[in-house]
Design a protein around this motif. Structure first.
Motif, short mmCIF file in Angstrom:
data_model
loop_
_atom_site.label_atom_id
_atom_site.label_comp_id
_atom_site.label_asym_id
_atom_site.label_seq_id
_atom_site.Cartn_x
_atom_site.Cartn_y
_atom_site.Cartn_z
N VAL A 62 1.10 18.46 -31.93
CA VAL A 62 0.13 19.86 -32.31
C VAL A 62 -0.04 20.61 -30.96
CG1 VAL A 62 -0.93 18.49 -34.24
CG2 VAL A 62 -1.92 18.29 -31.99
N ILE A 63 0.22 19.92 -29.92
CA ILE A 63 -0.13 20.74 -28.47
C ILE A 63 1.14 21.79 -28.35
CG2 ILE A 63 -0.15 20.51 -26.02
CD1 ILE A 63 -2.42 18.94 -27.72
N PRO A 64 0.72 23.18 -28.14
CA PRO A 64 1.71 24.05 -27.88
C PRO A 64 2.53 23.90 -26.48
CG PRO A 64 -0.24 24.97 -28.30
CD PRO A 64 -0.58 23.58 -28.17
N ASN A 65 3.87 24.23 -26.54
CA ASN A 65 4.64 23.95 -25.37
C ASN A 65 4.22 24.57 -24.00
OD1 ASN A 65 6.48 22.56 -26.98
ND2 ASN A 65 7.56 24.56 -27.44
N GLU A 66 3.29 25.55 -24.21
CA GLU A 66 2.93 26.32 -23.06
C GLU A 66 1.98 25.12 -22.34
OE1 GLU A 66 4.13 29.11 -25.88
OE2 GLU A 66 2.63 27.81 -26.00
N PHE A 67 1.22 24.42 -22.99
CA PHE A 67 0.35 23.56 -22.21
C PHE A 67 0.88 22.24 -21.73
CE2 PHE A 67 -2.34 26.15 -24.83
CZ PHE A 67 -3.56 26.29 -24.34
N GLY A 71 -6.87 27.18 -24.10
CA GLY A 71 -6.49 27.88 -25.55
C GLY A 71 -7.73 27.42 -26.23
N CYS A 72 -7.84 28.55 -27.12
CA CYS A 72 -9.05 28.08 -28.18
C CYS A 72 -8.85 28.63 -29.57
CB CYS A 72 -10.39 28.58 -27.54
SG CYS A 72 -10.62 30.21 -27.43
N THR A 73 -9.33 28.07 -30.45
CA THR A 73 -9.52 28.48 -31.94
C THR A 73 -11.05 28.85 -32.13
OG1 THR A 73 -10.03 26.30 -32.77
CG2 THR A 73 -7.50 26.89 -32.57
N ALA A 74 -11.40 29.17 -33.22
CA ALA A 74 -12.84 29.30 -33.73
C ALA A 74 -13.49 28.02 -33.39
CB ALA A 74 -12.91 29.53 -35.31
N ASN A 75 -13.02 26.83 -33.51
CA ASN A 75 -13.84 25.55 -33.43
C ASN A 75 -13.43 24.71 -32.51
OD1 ASN A 75 -15.04 26.49 -35.72
ND2 ASN A 75 -13.32 25.66 -37.04
N THR A 130 -11.44 23.94 -28.44
CA THR A 130 -10.87 24.25 -27.18
C THR A 130 -9.98 23.46 -26.61
OG1 THR A 130 -12.86 25.77 -26.72
CG2 THR A 130 -11.53 25.09 -24.80
N LEU A 131 -8.74 23.83 -25.92
CA LEU A 131 -7.65 22.96 -25.31
C LEU A 131 -7.79 23.27 -23.89
CD1 LEU A 131 -5.61 20.49 -25.58
CD2 LEU A 131 -3.98 22.49 -26.40
N VAL A 132 -7.86 22.67 -23.03
CA VAL A 132 -7.51 23.04 -21.58
C VAL A 132 -6.41 21.72 -21.07
CG1 VAL A 132 -8.61 22.62 -19.15
CG2 VAL A 132 -9.96 23.36 -21.21
N SER A 133 -5.38 22.52 -20.53
CA SER A 133 -4.48 21.69 -19.51
C SER A 133 -4.74 22.14 -18.23
CB SER A 133 -3.13 22.28 -20.11
OG SER A 133 -1.97 22.06 -19.34
N HIS A 134 -4.61 20.92 -17.33
CA HIS A 134 -5.02 21.09 -15.97
C HIS A 134 -3.83 20.51 -14.99
CE1 HIS A 134 -7.27 21.23 -12.53
NE2 HIS A 134 -7.06 20.01 -11.81
N ASP A 135 -3.39 21.27 -14.18
CA ASP A 135 -2.30 20.60 -13.14
C ASP A 135 -3.00 20.00 -12.20
OD1 ASP A 135 -0.14 20.30 -11.60
OD2 ASP A 135 0.74 22.25 -11.82
N PRO A 136 -2.97 18.55 -12.14
CA PRO A 136 -3.74 17.63 -11.09
C PRO A 136 -3.22 17.55 -9.95
CG PRO A 136 -2.88 16.30 -12.68
CD PRO A 136 -2.32 17.83 -13.07
N ARG A 137 -1.96 18.18 -9.44
CA ARG A 137 -1.32 17.93 -8.29
C ARG A 137 -2.33 17.89 -7.15
NH1 ARG A 137 4.11 20.93 -8.90
NH2 ARG A 137 2.64 22.17 -10.05
N LEU A 138 -3.10 18.74 -7.20
CA LEU A 138 -3.98 18.74 -5.86
C LEU A 138 -5.53 17.79 -6.40
CD1 LEU A 138 -4.68 20.03 -3.33
CD2 LEU A 138 -5.67 21.74 -4.51
N PHE A 139 -5.54 16.94 -5.63
CA PHE A 139 -6.93 15.87 -5.62
C PHE A 139 -7.69 16.27 -4.55
CE2 PHE A 139 -5.46 13.27 -9.08
CZ PHE A 139 -4.23 13.21 -8.83
N VAL A 140 -9.19 16.32 -4.93
CA VAL A 140 -10.12 16.46 -3.88
C VAL A 140 -11.02 15.32 -4.12
CG1 VAL A 140 -11.86 17.91 -3.13
CG2 VAL A 140 -10.09 19.19 -4.10
N TRP A 141 -11.28 14.81 -2.86
CA TRP A 141 -12.23 13.40 -2.78
C TRP A 141 -12.87 13.35 -1.72
CZ3 TRP A 141 -6.88 12.75 -2.34
CH2 TRP A 141 -6.57 12.08 -1.02
N CYS A 142 -14.00 12.82 -1.42
CA CYS A 142 -14.83 12.45 -0.33
C CYS A 142 -14.69 11.22 0.22
CB CYS A 142 -16.32 12.98 -0.69
SG CYS A 142 -17.35 12.60 0.71
#
Length: 149
Positions: A101-106, A120-124, A126-138
């Motif tokens: 069900v996840i579009p190829n673009e994601f 990406g979102c519909t009326a009800n 929201t889908l978020v695809s995040h590229d996590p190759r950059l990590f930030v930590w303390c």
């Protein structure tokens, strides 16, 4: 329950619904074997996936409370989000990137910028695809950035 890959091969599986702010215990289900996830559900709900059945069964005490339910990718499905919304609950969870069900673009893409997000979102929903190759930590009160390639 038997899990051959674990050091202790036999054990019990318990799923719990708890409040994240105060650790209050609402409900739990002890896995008692095949087809026990749907106990207490309607015949219509027993036809849906086992993870969705588990969440619906656990969430019965908080129906129509307009709370958020958070779970990992084993439970997450569009079907579950729609069922919980109909029962007055919201859902936040991770999704396996190979779900149909996840579009190829994601999906993974070398052309996307590191640390970027795609929405990406519909009326009800929201889908978020995040590229996590950059990590930030303390570390020792200094912020360090590491690029993973």
């Amino acid at each position: 329950m038997y899990i051959p890959s674990k050091p202790a091969k036999y054990g019990q599986k318990m799923m719990c619904l708890t409040d994240s702010s105060n650790s209050y215990f609402y409900n739990a289900c002890l896995y008692a074997g095949k087809d026990t996830d749907g106990i207490g559900l309607s015949e219509e709900d027993k036809k849906i996936s086992k993870p969705t059945q588990s969440v619906l069964r656990l969430s019965k005490p908080i129906i129509n409370s307009h709370r958020n339910i958070t779970a990992d990718n084993w439970f997450t499905s569009i079907e579950l989000v729609e069922k919980l919304r109909a029962e007055g609950l919201r859902y936040v969870g991770t999704v396996r990137k190979n779900k149909r069900v996840i579009p190829n673009e994601f999906g993974p893409s070398k052309g996307r910028a590191i640390g970027s997000s795609l929405y990406g979102c519909t009326a009800n929903m929201t889908l978020v695809s995040h590229d996590p190759r950059l990590f930030v930590w303390c570390s020792q009160c200094t912020i360090e950035r590491t690029r993973i390639t």
